[in-house]
Scaffold this motif. Structure first.
Motif, PDB file in Angstrom:
ATOM      1  N   ILE A   1       0.851  -1.184   0.000  1.00 28.94           N
ATOM      2  CA  ILE A   1       0.000   0.000   0.000  1.00 28.94           C
ATOM      3  C   ILE A   1       0.889   1.237   0.000  1.00 28.94           C
ATOM      4  O   ILE A   1       1.825   1.346   0.795  1.00 28.94           O
ATOM      5  CB  ILE A   1      -0.906   0.010   1.246  1.00 28.94           C
ATOM      6  N   GLN A   2       0.595   2.141  -0.937  1.00 26.90           N
ATOM      7  CA  GLN A   2       1.332   3.402  -0.978  1.00 26.90           C
ATOM      8  C   GLN A   2       0.566   4.382  -0.083  1.00 26.90           C
ATOM      9  O   GLN A   2      -0.490   4.871  -0.453  1.00 26.90           O
ATOM     10  CB  GLN A   2       1.390   3.953  -2.411  1.00 26.90           C
ATOM     11  N   TYR A   3       1.129   4.629   1.071  1.00 23.02           N
ATOM     12  CA  TYR A   3       0.379   5.401   2.061  1.00 23.02           C
ATOM     13  C   TYR A   3       0.057   6.800   1.594  1.00 23.02           C
ATOM     14  O   TYR A   3      -0.977   7.359   1.928  1.00 23.02           O
ATOM     15  CB  TYR A   3       1.141   5.428   3.386  1.00 23.02           C
ATOM     16  N   GLU A   4       0.952   7.372   0.788  1.00 24.26           N
ATOM     17  CA  GLU A   4       0.683   8.758   0.379  1.00 24.26           C
ATOM     18  C   GLU A   4      -0.560   8.863  -0.499  1.00 24.26           C
ATOM     19  O   GLU A   4      -1.195   9.899  -0.582  1.00 24.26           O
ATOM     20  CB  GLU A   4       1.904   9.402  -0.289  1.00 24.26           C
ATOM     21  N   ARG A   5      -0.923   7.734  -1.161  1.00 29.12           N
ATOM     22  CA  ARG A   5      -2.121   7.790  -2.000  1.00 29.12           C
ATOM     23  C   ARG A   5      -3.375   7.308  -1.263  1.00 29.12           C
ATOM     24  O   ARG A   5      -4.486   7.582  -1.668  1.00 29.12           O
ATOM     25  CB  ARG A   5      -1.938   6.893  -3.234  1.00 29.12           C
ATOM     26  N   CYS A   6      -3.193   6.541  -0.238  1.00 25.00           N
ATOM     27  CA  CYS A   6      -4.323   5.923   0.454  1.00 25.00           C
ATOM     28  C   CYS A   6      -5.198   6.988   1.115  1.00 25.00           C
ATOM     29  O   CYS A   6      -4.688   7.885   1.787  1.00 25.00           O
ATOM     30  CB  CYS A   6      -3.800   4.948   1.505  1.00 25.00           C
ATOM     31  N   ASN A   7      -6.510   6.900   0.885  1.00 22.70           N
ATOM     32  CA  ASN A   7      -7.391   7.889   1.497  1.00 22.70           C
ATOM     33  C   ASN A   7      -8.157   7.294   2.681  1.00 22.70           C
ATOM     34  O   ASN A   7      -9.186   7.820   3.077  1.00 22.70           O
ATOM     35  CB  ASN A   7      -8.329   8.503   0.455  1.00 22.70           C
ATOM     36  N   ASP A   8      -7.664   6.193   3.174  1.00 19.05           N
ATOM     37  CA  ASP A   8      -8.203   5.613   4.409  1.00 19.05           C
ATOM     38  C   ASP A   8      -9.690   5.288   4.343  1.00 19.05           C
ATOM     39  O   ASP A   8     -10.408   5.413   5.319  1.00 19.05           O
ATOM     40  CB  ASP A   8      -7.966   6.564   5.596  1.00 19.05           C
TER      41      ASP A   8
ATOM     42  N   PRO B   1      -8.190   5.302  -5.373  1.00 15.89           N
ATOM     43  CA  PRO B   1      -7.035   6.201  -5.580  1.00 15.89           C
ATOM     44  C   PRO B   1      -5.795   5.491  -6.107  1.00 15.89           C
ATOM     45  O   PRO B   1      -4.781   6.143  -6.352  1.00 15.89           O
ATOM     46  CB  PRO B   1      -6.789   6.773  -4.177  1.00 15.89           C
ATOM     47  N   GLY B   2      -5.870   4.182  -6.300  1.00 17.99           N
ATOM     48  CA  GLY B   2      -4.724   3.454  -6.857  1.00 17.99           C
ATOM     49  C   GLY B   2      -3.574   3.363  -5.876  1.00 17.99           C
ATOM     50  O   GLY B   2      -2.407   3.500  -6.245  1.00 17.99           O
TER      51      GLY B   2
ATOM     52  N   ASP C   1     -10.329   1.865  10.314  1.00 23.69           N
ATOM     53  CA  ASP C   1     -10.873   2.951   9.508  1.00 23.69           C
ATOM     54  C   ASP C   1     -10.101   4.223   9.840  1.00 23.69           C
ATOM     55  O   ASP C   1      -9.738   4.458  10.973  1.00 23.69           O
ATOM     56  CB  ASP C   1     -12.350   3.158   9.878  1.00 23.69           C
ATOM     57  N   LYS C   2      -9.866   5.001   8.820  1.00 25.10           N
ATOM     58  CA  LYS C   2      -9.188   6.292   8.952  1.00 25.10           C
ATOM     59  C   LYS C   2      -7.743   6.162   9.420  1.00 25.10           C
ATOM     60  O   LYS C   2      -7.135   7.093   9.887  1.00 25.10           O
ATOM     61  CB  LYS C   2      -9.947   7.235   9.918  1.00 25.10           C
TER      62      LYS C   2
END
Ligand SMILES: Cc1cc2nc3c(=O)[nH]c(=O)nc-3n(C[C@H](O)[C@H](O)[C@H](O)COP(=O)(O)O)c2cc1C
Ligand code: FES
Lengths: 438, 621
Positions: free
Chosen positions: B568-575, B615-616, B592-593
């Protein structure tokens, strides 16, 4: 007598020789596995592959199945050939790592061992057992089933196999010891073989012999003597019996190894098909056939007893012939349509009528009379249902024609003149009804 | 009526033209197998219903495959005095709209793809001509000349395009030897795979001793994904019959067999109809054209094993035996069906013959390259914009086929390789894209022309996996008779599987090469002889991928499951937490979140989260 070059050495071989035979006659050793001099080349192990150059093109060819031709240049041990041979043996050895024959081969060609996972299968599918059983014994008790890696040797439909003679020829040719004579098979043959025919009789090597040893051949003195005198498995010397010639019975020709239908149509089994023709007795009754009219088209389904052909004879007389068994009409012999005289000239060969894919060959053929082949050096046949039947037919004919139109039969009961011409319409109808059932 | 004079043939052709250009509107729906699969039959049904309900005077026909599978189902409309208009991606609703617009007298060009000329009529609407479409621009139709344009059940429409005139020419003006010489001058080579010169094969068979001879049409078409032969049989069966009749005359045969696989029921129906029609017209049967030449054609249905496409197996299968190859020689031309001299050609080869004889060798030899004349039909599939059947002149480059006709790689991805020749063909890398496509050039790359499969692969394809995939097919299809093919393919597959599984060993590539070479050189028939091609070509052109799998335990295309890792690319993850709920094995942990992470042991690499993540943020490597 082609002349070819084997590893640079000019060699002349008889017509029809294979490259393998040519190489061996030139003193070159080529390893083989699925080849047997008494069998048709099967060409499956590919161990005997050599490089053949012809008209400027070089190809790799299995030498056991390649006819030797004028001007060929053969390399039996080029680098490419040797490298491939090593891999073939490696592939086989990894399939059956314990087979002594393969270990010995591996040592001879320098094959590596242990690079791939062993499969521990005994059978290497060389096909020798299947070939012996089909070609030499004519039994076809075993064959191949499955394809690709699931291919295996088995009995028809994996069943107990009614054709097996328990002769052991398959086990004798197996290079890996994968075939063992199972007691069970012997037990079965023992149990059901009410007249317990000796295997040498079933291989047609002796005219008539009953086993007195419960099929345990190792206890039998005759078996020992046979093996001693032939020096090999007896199956391989039973070959002369296979050459078939028509035999004269009661003045008529009978071709062995065919089935005879009461309405005088013969049936020959060819792989999955049967070939039909008109027997010699019928030919003599018919006299000259003017035209053959097939009443069924190719591709049609025919029922046993259904009328297949109408033959136009002298004086506008006709005769109709019935199908001896049910099946699909696969081919009609164009030859006899073009030239109906073939029927009389070559009743058992070129004068055949049609090819049928039978619906239930085994059951229906079993109901017909069969003439076995006689072994040339023994004249007696244990039973001859076809001969007996012909004898009855001759008597019937004599009775039927007695006092009709003067003397039409010779003493032996063979028509002397063209029956359709000399008989009245009614008498002729009587003849066709009696002998062709139509 | 039996055709015995040239005038009869001309009369038939006139009737055919009349039926192609009737005095009323003609609608044709593509209902070959490919059209039917996308809904062609429903379209036909809808059109038929509308015509009945509205009481329209419209001639409704069925036609074959026009090649552009991407836009199927297609429907073609011709009104008197106008060219044909081709409508694409038609469904029942669209078909109704087209008809309802036609009733008003207007041509609904908004649904149309292009127009197709017929006799010089000009269109009155703004629409590209078919050969202005990139898909058709570089194609040249010889084999597919009638496919999708005529009603395959109409002998007259086949005659309208010059059908059976070549047979007339052969029987009335040429001796058998002249026919063979003509085919030789044309340079026609077999389209079934090996590209053997057709005339040479015919001559061999003609000169073989024996009165009874056979011609056979190989319509087994066992390559998965290939369907050019099916398209010809369904769309233009008479072209094959005419070709076979000409061949039979040249060889001296009076019987022909067409070996069709049972999975082609529609082709069988069309063939049966064509054989019956040709027979009734005296184009098959006894004394064709009143000349002393008899020729009958029979259908033989095959069970559909790949190896039955190989000619010696095919003949065994026709004879009702197990379809297993025999060593050649003897070649079928010497000892074939029922041990009689037999000539086997592919469907496409036979379909070429009438054009070669009818239009002449000079014309035919003018198309193509030095060693390969005429055209070749390919079935273009894979990661490509326009899939379909394309017929191109020999010598066209791979680039033109893939990028001009095919419209390039799907989804804007990068091209990686094109696989030609069916399962036992090879993978050709980008550096050969400008290669002219012909028999000899393709085999120089280690691939083969084969019967014309062409699969385009993009950067997301793992070449080791590709080799494994094709070998898996071939393992299933090997008959198992000879050792190198049966054992060799099995062992290569074993090695490929372990490489894909991340268990490859350094010596594996050597082993693969040794087994591949032996299988190729030593096998009994062409199946084993070509089976190693996928391995050998990928080893040659994509060796780095093999090495990455073995040395780095990495699959560069991220295909081999055992070797990829999801992260998982954390910078793209929107939780959003969606993946958390979806994951079937609970391999994604987190709240969550809050950022989530992968539990590598639990992940089964099913790819569900990858498809889901908006968000990929989920990546595979
Ligand atoms: C494994 C294998 C499969 C084949 N499959 C086909 C096939 O599906 N259709 C075909 O026309 N030829 C096939 N061939 C080629 C045929 O053996 C034969 O060469 C061809 O039918 C000859 O026709 P041509 O000279 O017109 O090409 C196959 C060959 C092999 C070795
Ligand atoms: S010995 Fe020739 S192929 Fe087996």
């Amino acid at each position: 007598m082609p002349t070819l070059s084997i590893d640079g050495k000019r060699t002349t071989v008889p017509d029809g020789a294979t490259v393998l035979e040519a190489a061996r006659s030139a003193g070159r050793e080529i390893p083989t596995l699925c080849y047997h001099p008494e069998l048709r080349p099967y060409g499956a192990c590919r161990l005997c592959t050599v490089e053949v150059t012809q008209e400027g093109r070089t190809r790799l060819q299995a030498s056991c199945a390649m006819p030797a031709e004028e001007g060929m240049a053969v390399a039996t041990a080029s680098e490419r050939v040797l490298a491939g041979r090593r891999v073939i043996v490696e592939l086989l050895l990894s399939r059956s790592p314990d087979a002594p024959r393969l270990r010995e081969l591996a040592a001879r060609v320098g094959a590596r061992h242990g690079r791939v996972r062993p499969k521990n299968e005994k059978c290497i599918l060389c096909g020798l057992c299947v070939g012996v059983c089909a070609e030499i014994l004519g039994a076809r008790a075993i064959g191949f089933a499955g394809r690709g890696v699931t291919r295996r040797v088995t009995t028809p439909f994996d069943g107990p196999g009614q054709e097996c003679l328990a002769c052991g020829a398959c086990a004798s040719v197996c290079p890996t010891g994968a075939i063992a004579m199972e007691r069970r098979t012997l037990e079965r043959i023992k149990a059901e073989g009410s007249p317990r025919y000796c295997r040498y009789m079933r291989m047609r090597m002796v005219p008539y012999a009953i086993c007195s040893n419960a099929f345990e051949c190792y206890r039998c003195e005759v078996d020992q003597r046979m093996v001693d005198s032939f020096g090999t498995h007896p199956a391989f010397v039973a070959r002369p019996a296979r050459r078939l010639e028509p035999i004269e019975v009661h003045g008529y020709l009978v071709m062995p190894e065919r089935h005879y239908h009461p309405a005088h149509v013969w049936v020959e089994r060819i792989d999955g098909h049967v070939r039909l023709g008109v027997d010699d007795f019928a030919q003599r009754l018919l006299g000259g056939v003017v035209e053959v009219r097939p009443l069924k088209e190719r591709g049609a389904d025919v029922q046993a007893g259904e009328i297949l052909w109408e033959l136009l004879l002298a004086k506008g007389r006709t005769a109709r012939l019935r199908a001896p068994l049910a099946g699909q009409l696969v081919r009609i012999n164009d030859g006899v349509l073009r030239d109906p005289t073939l029927l009389g000239k070559a009743p058992f060969s070129r004068g055949w009528m049609c090819l049928v894919r039978p619906a239930q060959a085994d059951a229906e053929l079993a109901a017909l009379r069969y003439r076995a082949a006689a072994v040339p050096y023994f004249r007696v046949l244990d039973a001859d249902p076809v001969g007996d039947w012909l004898g009855e037919e001759v008597e019937k004919l004599q009775r039927l024609l007695a006092g009709r139109t003067g003397e039409v039969l010779t003493d032996g009961g063979v028509p002397r003149r063209n029956l359709p011409e000399v008989l009245s319409e009614d008498d002729w109808r009587q003849v066709t009804k009696t002998f062709f059932g139509a | 009526m039996r055709i015995t004079e040239y005038e009869h043939l001309e009369g038939l052709a006139r009737a055919g033209l009349q039926s192609l250009r009737p005095e009323r509107t003609r609608i044709a729906v593509g209902t070959a197998s490919c059209g039917a699969a996308t809904g062609g039959r429903e379209v036909l049904q809808a059109v038929r219903q509308d015509i009945e309900e509205l009481g329209l005077d419209i001639d409704l026909r069925e036609t074959g495959c026009i090649g552009f599978c991407q836009v199927e189902p297609v429907l073609e409309v011709r009104r008197p005095g106008e060219p044909r208009v081709l409508f694409h991606n038609v469904d029942a609703r669209k078909a109704r709209q087209i008809i309802h617009t036609l009733v008003t007298g207007r041509m609904p060009v908004e649904y149309a793809l292009c127009w197709i000329p017929l006799d010089g009529e000009r269109p009155t609407w703004q629409l590209p001509r078919y050969d202005q479409l990139p898909f058709y621009a570089k194609q040249q139709k010889i084999v597919l000349r009638n496919c999708g344009l005529i009603d395959p059940e109409s002998l007259a429409e086949y005659a309208a395009g010059g059908g059976y005139r070549a047979l007339w020419r052969a029987l009335t003006e040429m001796s058998p030897d002249e026919v063979i010489a003509e085919v030789e001058r044309a340079g026609l080579r077999g389209r079934g795979g090996a590209g053997f010169p057709t005339a040479r094969k015919w001559r061999l068979c003609r000169l073989a001793a024996g009165e009874e001879k056979f011609v056979v049409c190989n319509a087994d078409e066992g390559d998965p994904g290939a369907y050019m032969d099916r398209a010809v049989l369904e769309g233009d069966p008479h072209s094959v019959l005419e070709g076979m009749a000409i061949g039979a005359y040249a060889i001296g045969a009076s019987e022909g067999y067409i070996y069709v696989r049972d999975e082609y029921p529609l082709a069988i129906l069309k063939l049966e109809r064509a054989i019956a029609d040709a027979g009734a017209a005296g184009l098959l049967g006894r004394s064709i054209f009143g000349r002393p030449f008899n020729f009958n054609v029979y259908l033989a249905r095959g069970g559909g094993a790949f190896v039955c496409g190989e000619e010696t197996s095919l003949l065994q299968s026709i004879e009702g035996k197990m379809g297993e190859p025999n060593q050649r020689p003897p070649f079928p031309a010497q000892k074939g069906l029922w041990d009689k001299p037999t000539n086997v050609n592919n469907v496409e080869t036979w379909a070429n013959v009438p054009e070669v004889v009818g239009r002449g060798s000079t014309w035919f030899a003018g198309i193509g390259t030095g060693g390969s004349k005429g055209t070749k039909v390919f079935s273009l599939v894979g990661k490509i914009q326009n899939t379909g059947l394309v017929e191109v002149p020999m010598g066209i480059t791979l680039r033109e086929i893939v990028f001009d006709i095919g419209g390039g790689v799907l989804g804007g991805k990068k091209f990686k390789a094109v696989q030609t020749g069916g399962p036992s063909g090879g993978c050709i890398p980008e550096k050969f894209l400008d290669l002219p496509v012909d028999f000899d050039e393709l085999s120089r790359t280690g691939s083969i022309m084969g019967s014309g499969g062409m699969i385009v692969m993009d950067e997301g394809t793992c070449m080791v996996d590709v080799a494994r995939y094709f070998l898996d097919f071939l393992k299933e299809e090997s008959c198992g008779k000879c050792v190198p093919c049966r054992e060799g393919i099995d062992r290569m597959l074993e090695i490929l599987a372990r490489i894909c599984n991340g268990e490859g060993r350094t010596e594996d590539l050597v082993l693969l090469e040794e087994f591949a070479t032996t299988t190729k050189d030593f096998s009994l028939c062409g199946l084993g002889g070509t089976a190693p091609n996928p391995v050998l070509t990928t080893l040659q052109y994509f060796r780095d991928e093999y090495e990455a799998h073995i040395r780095e335990r990495r699959c560069p295309a991220a295909v081999c499951r055992a070797l990829v890792k999801y992260s998982i690319q954390y910078e793209r993850c929107n939780d959003c937490g969606a993946c958390l709920k979806l994951c079937p094995t609970g391999a994604i942990v987190g709240y969550d979140k809050r950022p989530h992470y992968f539990h590598a042991d639990k992940c089964i690499k099913c790819g569900a989260c990858l498809e889901l993540c908006k968000p990929g943020a989920i990546t595979v490597a």
